[in-house]
Design a protein around this motif. Structure first.
Motif, PDB file in Angstrom:
ATOM      1  N   CYS A  64       0.720  -1.246  -0.109  1.00  0.00           N
ATOM      2  CA  CYS A  64       0.030   0.055  -0.033  1.00  0.00           C
ATOM      3  C   CYS A  64       0.814   1.111  -0.039  1.00  0.00           C
ATOM      4  CB  CYS A  64      -0.983   0.069   1.222  1.00  0.00           C
ATOM      5  SG  CYS A  64      -0.038  -0.059   2.764  1.00  0.00           S
ATOM      6  N   VAL A  65       2.214   1.121   0.030  1.00  0.00           N
ATOM      7  CA  VAL A  65       3.202   2.338  -0.001  1.00  0.00           C
ATOM      8  C   VAL A  65       2.911   3.031  -1.310  1.00  0.00           C
ATOM      9  CG1 VAL A  65       5.634   3.192   0.008  1.00  0.00           C
ATOM     10  CG2 VAL A  65       4.782   1.464   1.550  1.00  0.00           C
ATOM     11  N   CYS A  66       2.743   2.384  -2.428  1.00  0.00           N
ATOM     12  CA  CYS A  66       2.870   2.873  -3.882  1.00  0.00           C
ATOM     13  C   CYS A  66       2.417   1.699  -4.827  1.00  0.00           C
ATOM     14  CB  CYS A  66       4.061   3.662  -4.356  1.00  0.00           C
ATOM     15  SG  CYS A  66       5.464   2.575  -4.375  1.00  0.00           S
ATOM     16  N   LYS A  67       1.668   2.172  -5.796  1.00  0.00           N
ATOM     17  CA  LYS A  67       1.261   1.195  -6.917  1.00  0.00           C
ATOM     18  C   LYS A  67       2.267   0.431  -7.530  1.00  0.00           C
ATOM     19  CE  LYS A  67      -3.220   3.055  -7.705  1.00  0.00           C
ATOM     20  NZ  LYS A  67      -4.279   4.093  -8.727  1.00  0.00           N
ATOM     21  N   PRO A  68       3.443   1.208  -7.811  1.00  0.00           N
ATOM     22  CA  PRO A  68       4.620   0.444  -8.399  1.00  0.00           C
ATOM     23  C   PRO A  68       5.125  -0.649  -7.780  1.00  0.00           C
ATOM     24  CG  PRO A  68       4.671   2.994  -9.036  1.00  0.00           C
ATOM     25  CD  PRO A  68       3.855   2.848  -7.847  1.00  0.00           C
ATOM     26  N   TRP A  69       5.261  -0.460  -6.476  1.00  0.00           N
ATOM     27  CA  TRP A  69       5.711  -1.373  -5.580  1.00  0.00           C
ATOM     28  C   TRP A  69       4.732  -2.759  -5.738  1.00  0.00           C
ATOM     29  CZ3 TRP A  69       8.122   0.485  -0.381  1.00  0.00           C
ATOM     30  CH2 TRP A  69       9.355   1.253  -0.782  1.00  0.00           C
ATOM     31  N   SER A  70       3.637  -2.561  -5.628  1.00  0.00           N
ATOM     32  CA  SER A  70       2.315  -3.457  -5.283  1.00  0.00           C
ATOM     33  C   SER A  70       2.404  -4.169  -6.535  1.00  0.00           C
ATOM     34  CB  SER A  70       0.939  -2.824  -5.126  1.00  0.00           C
ATOM     35  OG  SER A  70       0.148  -3.994  -5.130  1.00  0.00           O
ATOM     36  N   SER A  71       2.556  -3.513  -7.751  1.00  0.00           N
ATOM     37  CA  SER A  71       2.633  -4.331  -9.008  1.00  0.00           C
ATOM     38  C   SER A  71       3.973  -4.978  -9.241  1.00  0.00           C
ATOM     39  CB  SER A  71       2.479  -3.285 -10.082  1.00  0.00           C
ATOM     40  OG  SER A  71       1.228  -2.712 -10.220  1.00  0.00           O
ATOM     41  N   SER A  72       5.002  -4.384  -8.875  1.00  0.00           N
ATOM     42  CA  SER A  72       6.088  -5.338  -8.879  1.00  0.00           C
ATOM     43  C   SER A  72       6.364  -6.661  -8.098  1.00  0.00           C
ATOM     44  CB  SER A  72       7.448  -4.314  -8.586  1.00  0.00           C
ATOM     45  OG  SER A  72       7.468  -3.253  -9.248  1.00  0.00           O
ATOM     46  N   PHE A  73       5.646  -6.420  -7.031  1.00  0.00           N
ATOM     47  CA  PHE A  73       5.861  -7.758  -6.105  1.00  0.00           C
ATOM     48  C   PHE A  73       5.165  -8.925  -6.609  1.00  0.00           C
ATOM     49  CE2 PHE A  73       5.864  -4.609  -2.249  1.00  0.00           C
ATOM     50  CZ  PHE A  73       7.057  -4.467  -2.422  1.00  0.00           C
ATOM     51  N   GLN A  74       4.084  -8.685  -7.873  1.00  0.00           N
ATOM     52  CA  GLN A  74       3.486  -9.578  -8.300  1.00  0.00           C
ATOM     53  C   GLN A  74       4.078 -10.277  -9.735  1.00  0.00           C
ATOM     54  OE1 GLN A  74      -0.899  -8.498  -8.638  1.00  0.00           O
ATOM     55  NE2 GLN A  74      -0.325  -7.089  -7.236  1.00  0.00           N
ATOM     56  N   THR A  75       5.134  -9.793  -9.986  1.00  0.00           N
ATOM     57  CA  THR A  75       5.662 -10.093 -11.324  1.00  0.00           C
ATOM     58  C   THR A  75       6.598 -11.377 -11.168  1.00  0.00           C
ATOM     59  OG1 THR A  75       7.685  -8.788 -10.906  1.00  0.00           O
ATOM     60  CG2 THR A  75       6.101  -7.955 -12.116  1.00  0.00           C
ATOM     61  N   PRO A  76       6.578 -12.296 -12.243  1.00  0.00           N
ATOM     62  CA  PRO A  76       7.276 -13.623 -12.128  1.00  0.00           C
ATOM     63  C   PRO A  76       8.870 -13.207 -11.469  1.00  0.00           C
ATOM     64  CG  PRO A  76       6.065 -13.634 -13.821  1.00  0.00           C
ATOM     65  CD  PRO A  76       5.805 -12.201 -13.437  1.00  0.00           C
ATOM     66  N   LEU A  77       9.393 -12.248 -12.077  1.00  0.00           N
ATOM     67  CA  LEU A  77      10.859 -11.718 -12.074  1.00  0.00           C
ATOM     68  C   LEU A  77      11.005 -11.729 -10.468  1.00  0.00           C
ATOM     69  CD1 LEU A  77      13.845 -11.582 -12.918  1.00  0.00           C
ATOM     70  CD2 LEU A  77      13.039  -9.006 -13.363  1.00  0.00           C
ATOM     71  N   PHE A  78      10.281 -10.735  -9.881  1.00  0.00           N
ATOM     72  CA  PHE A  78      10.449 -10.521  -8.494  1.00  0.00           C
ATOM     73  C   PHE A  78      10.101 -11.512  -7.509  1.00  0.00           C
ATOM     74  CE2 PHE A  78       9.038  -8.788  -4.389  1.00  0.00           C
ATOM     75  CZ  PHE A  78      10.468  -7.865  -4.074  1.00  0.00           C
ATOM     76  N   ILE A  79       9.200 -12.494  -7.888  1.00  0.00           N
ATOM     77  CA  ILE A  79       8.700 -13.551  -7.026  1.00  0.00           C
ATOM     78  C   ILE A  79       9.788 -14.636  -7.210  1.00  0.00           C
ATOM     79  CG2 ILE A  79       7.222 -15.694  -6.981  1.00  0.00           C
ATOM     80  CD1 ILE A  79       5.066 -13.619  -7.954  1.00  0.00           C
TER      81      ILE A  79
END
Length: 403
Positions: A43-58
């Motif tokens: 909930c800090v910022c939308k880019p973070w929230s989106s990044s956490f769901q990408t296969p690369l970050f996971i």
């Protein structure tokens, strides 16, 4: 090396913006944090929230925690204090100096809803556990993201002439080629014959169902090995997942064998058993993952003190080591980080045994029925399920239990 205090300062959007840190460096720092922290930071910022769901970050997040051996520890247990005797999980602290103290307990009401009093854990893989109920209900669970999924029932037809159908075994693993999680289930179909007016079962045939998480569906697998009458033993300690293959202790017309299933090619193969003394009339065999290889712990079924032999399959079976005359223990449960061995004592207590020093540590965890140890690395992998809150999962801390 980034200190905890510096990390707290870095985890601030204004800090990132003021310093102009590259996005990849920011995500690299974030990927080292536990799932609980990342959940808050969504909930800090939308880019973070989106990044956490990408296969690369996971993938990067899981790799970081796997590389640094950040293991979490669950114990499936049953305290026997209630009439229903439902199983539940206790989470133990794995932080240095915590001595595996009880952090919290977790009750999964889904099993109560389906009238089941026993649950077997398969896996984990990439932080996901597969839970099998005695009511033949199968669930996937990510305890880190607190996501839960009850698998749909299979619609595969059974032979109409079968007098009885039962489920004899299950496996759970990962297909690295399709990035898919799969569940293998064995079905026994018994056919009834009559002799002088009395009924008895003369023949059993086997079917295999395969579930795909990506497709959220079941299909039947036909394999010549299964067609030749190979069936798995339905018990917790006789199966394990190692490097893309699931292994079971199985029965075949020629005797006991090890059956393996390739999660990528969806094909079965067989392995011989290690040549241990005594056979199954006098010994138990426990399949396990030993440093990325298939291992088999062999120990006497009766008597105390007990000795444990560890065999490892690396092209052929070799005896890795033996632990002689361990008093007051019933069976092994699994290995820990530095070669220590979790054991269940004769009094149903959880014990940690160090083979190098032969020291025992009673961890103060008791179970009315057989325990199961689950060591897993945190993961952000989604199983397309519901939240624990929606499934009415109950978590309570050690302080709550004392109170």
């Amino acid at each position: 090396m980034i200190s905890i205090e510096n990390l707290r300062q870095i985890l601030n959007v204004k800090f990132f913006q003021a310093r102009g840190l590259p996005e990849m460096l920011v995500l690299d720092i974030l990927s080292k944090l536990p799932v609980k922290s990342l959940t808050r930071f969504k909930c800090v910022c939308k880019p973070w929230s989106s990044s956490f769901q990408t296969p690369l970050f996971i993938t990067q997040h899981h790799h970081n925690h796997l590389t640094h051996d950040h293991l979490n520890l669950l114990v499936k247990r049953c305290d026997g204090k209630t009439l229903s005797d439902l199983s539940y999980f206790s989470q133990l602290s794995t932080e240095k100096g915590q001595n595996f103290s009880l952090k919290q307990s977790i009750h999964l009401p889904v099993f109560e809803m389906y009238y089941t009093h026993y649950v077997t854990v398969h896996g984990p893989h990439n932080g996901i556990l597969c839970l099998e109920c005695d009511a033949n209900i199968i669930c996937l669970w990510n305890p880190s993201t607190r996501e839960f999924k009850v698998l749909p029932q299979s619609s595969i037809q059974r032979p109409p002439s079968a007098a009885d159908t039962s489920f004899s075994g299950l496996g759970f693993g990962y297909d690295s080629q399709t990035d898919d999680y799969k569940v293998v289930r064995f079905i026994d179909n018994a056919f009834e014959y009559h002799c002088y007016g009395n009924s008895y079962y003369l023949e059993t045939t086997y079917q295999v169902d395969l579930y795909s998480l990506k497709g959220n569906s079941w299909k039947e697998i036909s394999d010549p090995i299964i067609d030749r009458g190979v069936g798995v033993r339905d018990t917790t300690l006789l199966d394990n997942y190692v490097n893309g293959f699931y292994y079971w202790l199985a029965t075949a017309p020629q005797g006991y064998i090890i059956l393996s299933f390739d999660m990528v090619n969806e094909m079965f193969s067989t392995l011989p058993l290690p040549e241990f003394d005594g056979g199954f009339e006098q010994c138990h065999l426990h399949l396990l993952n030993y440093n990325g290889l298939l291992g088999a712990s062999v120990y006497p079924s009766e008597g105390t003190p007990k000795s444990f032999d560890l065999w490892v399959m690396n092209g052929f079976w070799t005896k890795q080591f033996s632990i002689e005359s361990v008093p007051g223990v019933e069976r092994p449960l699994g290995f820990w980080k530095n070669g220590e061995l979790f054991l269940e004592s004769s009094d149903n207590e959880l014990v940690l045994f160090d083979p190098s020093t032969r020291e025992f540590k009673n961890l103060g965890i008791h179970s009315y029925k057989e325990m199961q140890i689950v060591a897993y690395v945190e993961s952000l992998v989604s199983i397309d399920g519901r939240s624990e809150h929606e499934e009415h999962v109950i978590r309570w801390t050690a302080e709550d239990e004392v109170g």
